[in-house]
Scaffold this active site. Sequence first.
Site, mmCIF file in Angstrom:
data_model
loop_
_atom_site.group_PDB
_atom_site.id
_atom_site.type_symbol
_atom_site.label_atom_id
_atom_site.label_comp_id
_atom_site.label_asym_id
_atom_site.label_seq_id
_atom_site.Cartn_x
_atom_site.Cartn_y
_atom_site.Cartn_z
ATOM 1 N N HIS A 5 -12.172 -11.114 -54.837
ATOM 2 C CA HIS A 5 -10.977 -11.314 -55.663
ATOM 3 C C HIS A 5 -10.422 -12.731 -55.486
ATOM 4 O O HIS A 5 -10.104 -13.417 -56.468
ATOM 5 C CB HIS A 5 -9.899 -10.300 -55.278
ATOM 6 N N SER A 29 -14.461 -6.933 -60.473
ATOM 7 C CA SER A 29 -13.091 -7.404 -60.238
ATOM 8 C C SER A 29 -13.012 -8.880 -59.877
ATOM 9 O O SER A 29 -12.004 -9.538 -60.161
ATOM 10 C CB SER A 29 -12.418 -6.558 -59.161
#
Length: 277
Positions: free
Chosen positions: A257, A205
């Site tokens: 992230h 991610s």
Amino acid sequence: MKLLLVLDDPRRAQSFVDYLADMGLKCELTLDDDNNVSIWLVNEVRYQQAQQEVKRFIAEPLHPRYQDASWRQGDTHAHFSTDANRPGLARDLLRQTGPVNMLVLLACVAIYGLSQLGLPMFGLLAFPSDWSQLLGAEFWRAFTPALLHFSLMHLVFNLFWWWYLGGMVERRLGHGKLLLLLLVAGVLPNLMQFWASGPRFGGLSGVVYALLAYVWLSGRLNPARGIGLPDGMAVFMVVWLVLGFAGVLGPVANLAHLGGGLIGLLQAWFDRGRRAY
């Protein structure tokens, strides 16, 4: 003539050109061996106006205004292919990817499958428990946590965006650009996440956030490169990030992230004056 945009969908390119023609912006199309279409503006004096329309098209490529323009221009048979000529699903999926994109996708699937069979993939690939281990023979473990996924939903979600965004970058900008984003957005966010929470994390991610940010900002700064995302995707990215830091999404790698998104934005800014591969 001046290059406006490069697309990998000839029908959509033709619809956009028909729309520009309605506005008096005459363009010409060229097709390369990979079925990519370059849109060239004939009257360079109106380049700034055409650039505004490119940004509008990238934000809403499926808006009815473009297909309506195709119907008004006539010769609609040029814009649609029959079912007989349409490539199969598997072939179409493969056409949207490249070797770096596919190699990482297969590696993630294989690692997840082996872990489900009971093999100690986390122990082999996770971030080490001490920084010093990265300075020796296990330096590669700064990156390999990106290949680990802990549930099927986690895997599918990340790999969809990796396939879609990574394939877009690799097709338009080359293998080297995708590999650069993969390695930088794989390693640096992992270091940030380890500093914040220790070694128990994983997933692609952080790289996905880098690709989202990179593709979105590249489309805003340099539409002629042929990549871009609607502004709504940038909003989604920020909202998801905020929800993660607020604890709504449960235990997620928030700093990975954030780090990935910042890397994508910085790389897009550095690349703003470059052309497509």
